[in-house]
Enzyme design. Structure first.
Site, PDB file in Angstrom:
ATOM      1  N   HIS A 152     -12.818  -3.752   3.870  1.00  0.00           N
ATOM      2  CA  HIS A 152     -11.369  -3.974   3.961  1.00  0.00           C
ATOM      3  C   HIS A 152     -10.790  -3.411   5.265  1.00  0.00           C
ATOM      4  O   HIS A 152     -10.247  -4.164   6.074  1.00  0.00           O
ATOM      5  CB  HIS A 152     -10.667  -3.349   2.748  1.00  0.00           C
ATOM      6  N   GLU A 177       0.833  -1.221   0.000  1.00  0.00           N
ATOM      7  CA  GLU A 177       0.000   0.000   0.000  1.00  0.00           C
ATOM      8  C   GLU A 177       0.865   1.267   0.000  1.00  0.00           C
ATOM      9  O   GLU A 177       0.406   2.336   0.404  1.00  0.00           O
ATOM     10  CB  GLU A 177      -0.956  -0.002   1.210  1.00  0.00           C
ATOM     11  N   HIS A 229      -2.751   2.249   8.510  1.00  0.00           N
ATOM     12  CA  HIS A 229      -3.825   1.425   7.935  1.00  0.00           C
ATOM     13  C   HIS A 229      -3.954   0.137   8.734  1.00  0.00           C
ATOM     14  O   HIS A 229      -2.946  -0.471   9.107  1.00  0.00           O
ATOM     15  CB  HIS A 229      -3.500   1.108   6.471  1.00  0.00           C
ATOM     16  N   HIS A 255      -7.158  -3.214   9.937  1.00  0.00           N
ATOM     17  CA  HIS A 255      -8.423  -3.896   9.640  1.00  0.00           C
ATOM     18  C   HIS A 255      -9.241  -4.069  10.928  1.00  0.00           C
ATOM     19  O   HIS A 255      -9.427  -5.197  11.392  1.00  0.00           O
ATOM     20  CB  HIS A 255      -8.148  -5.281   9.032  1.00  0.00           C
ATOM     21  N   GLU A 268     -17.602  11.127  22.849  1.00  0.00           N
ATOM     22  CA  GLU A 268     -16.319  11.699  22.428  1.00  0.00           C
ATOM     23  C   GLU A 268     -16.122  11.705  20.903  1.00  0.00           C
ATOM     24  O   GLU A 268     -15.242  12.409  20.406  1.00  0.00           O
ATOM     25  CB  GLU A 268     -15.162  10.946  23.081  1.00  0.00           C
TER      26      GLU A 268
HETATM   27  P1  13P Z   1       1.119  -5.411   3.198  1.00  0.00           P
HETATM   28  O1  13P Z   1       1.568  -6.654   3.925  1.00  0.00           O
HETATM   29  O2  13P Z   1       1.642  -5.339   1.791  1.00  0.00           O
HETATM   30  O3  13P Z   1       1.412  -4.161   3.993  1.00  0.00           O
HETATM   31  O4  13P Z   1      -0.468  -5.496   3.026  1.00  0.00           O
HETATM   32  C1  13P Z   1      -1.321  -5.583   4.128  1.00  0.00           C
HETATM   33  C2  13P Z   1      -2.622  -4.923   3.889  1.00  0.00           C
HETATM   34  O5  13P Z   1      -3.327  -4.618   4.837  1.00  0.00           O
HETATM   35  C3  13P Z   1      -3.054  -4.647   2.499  1.00  0.00           C
HETATM   36  O6  13P Z   1      -4.114  -3.724   2.470  1.00  0.00           O
HETATM   37 ZN    ZN Z   2      -5.309  -3.758   4.327  1.00  0.00          ZN
END
Ligand code: 13P
Ligand code: ZN
Length: 270
Positions: free
Chosen positions: A210, A116, A139, A141, A169
């Protein structure tokens, strides 16, 4: 040269990654992080006149020329970084108008920066233009936010209002609300460009089905944004199927904005 493993930026980064893993936001290799560093922060720890190898980025970003970023590697596990930062992280200098990333330290097993990388670098460009103190793109999940993208409207105003109503909050921490991209193929320049565009109006961007992106001035700031939104999403999932008898009203949200001196996103309160 001082030992880079004793540098604050390495210690804080590995702590953040461990914390994120412990929250359940980063299974296996999921998630990625990039931290903008100044030359003076790294010059004691790393020879800036030498580099290990060069990796083409696949995009242009002249505004990032000569900037330094600590970045997680692709396929690397957040949970492992604390035990081997040098294998899981890479310190890069961006050169050639953003077309080349020069590895100065790390990724000792020959690894590459996160898949990413376009989303991270393009988002840094956008956020730096808005706030020159922005340092972090993060980033991950997170379970509840991710779950919410299956059952809640992806309209940004509606999604934001739901999160604001789940926790007092929320509006204080993310008054700009949360922007949303529909499902897109990840790891591409296209999702990078779309993410950066969304970062023009918010510091939190959901990738439907995602995960989430956050931008912040430091690691705690960006981590805290995700933490707050994820908590609100958790409460939503606990109550969404139950009759609602009490609410945080728009009037309450307005009072909070005044008291805590934040400006809610235009048009989001009725
Ligand atoms: P990477 O291992 O390439 O960082 O990918 C993980 C991910 O969350 C892809 O969106
Ligand atoms: Zn991801």
């Amino acid at each position: 040269m001082k030992d880079i493993l004793t540098a604050n930026f390495i210690i804080e980064t590995t702590r953040t990654l461990t914390n994120m893993y412990n929250h359940g936001w980063d299974e296996r290799n999921s998630g990625n992080l990039s931290l903008l560093l100044t030359e003076s922060e790294i010059s004691d720890y790393c020879d800036l006149n030498n580099f290990i190898r060069e990796i083409p980025t696949g995009f242009e970003a002249p505004e990032l020329n000569n900037k330094y970023f600590l970045v997680t590697g692709t396929g690397k596990y957040f949970k492992n970084t604390q035990y081997n930062p040098a294998e899981n992280l890479g310190l890069f200098k961006i050169v050639n108008d953003g077309k080349i990333a020069r590895l100065l330290w790390g990724l000792t097993d020959g690894g590459n920066f996160t898949s990413e990388f376009p989303a991270h670098m393009m988002s840094h460009s956008v956020r730096l233009a808005i706030n020159p103190n922005n340092r972090v793109i993060l980033h991950c999940h997170p379970t509840n936010l991710l779950a919410m993208t299956y059952i809640h409207s992806l309209n940004e105003r509606e999604f934001t209002r739901t999160l604001w109503q789940m926790c007092t909050e929320s509006i204080i921490i993310f008054p700009d609300g949360i922007n949303i991209l529909p499902w897109m193929l990840c790891g591409t320049n296209e999702i990078g460009q779309a993410t950066a565009e969304k970062f023009k109006t918010s510091r939190l961007i959901i990738w439907a089905q995602h995960g989430i992106y956050a931008a912040g001035q430091n690691l705690d700031d960006s981590f805290g944004l995700i933490e707050t939104a994820e908590k609100a999403a958790e409460i939503y999932l606990k109550i969404a199927h139950l009759p609602r008898v009490n609410n945080i009203t728009d009037e309450n949200l307005r009072e909070l904005a005044v008291k805590f001196n934040v400006k809610p996103r235009d048009g989001y309160l009725s």
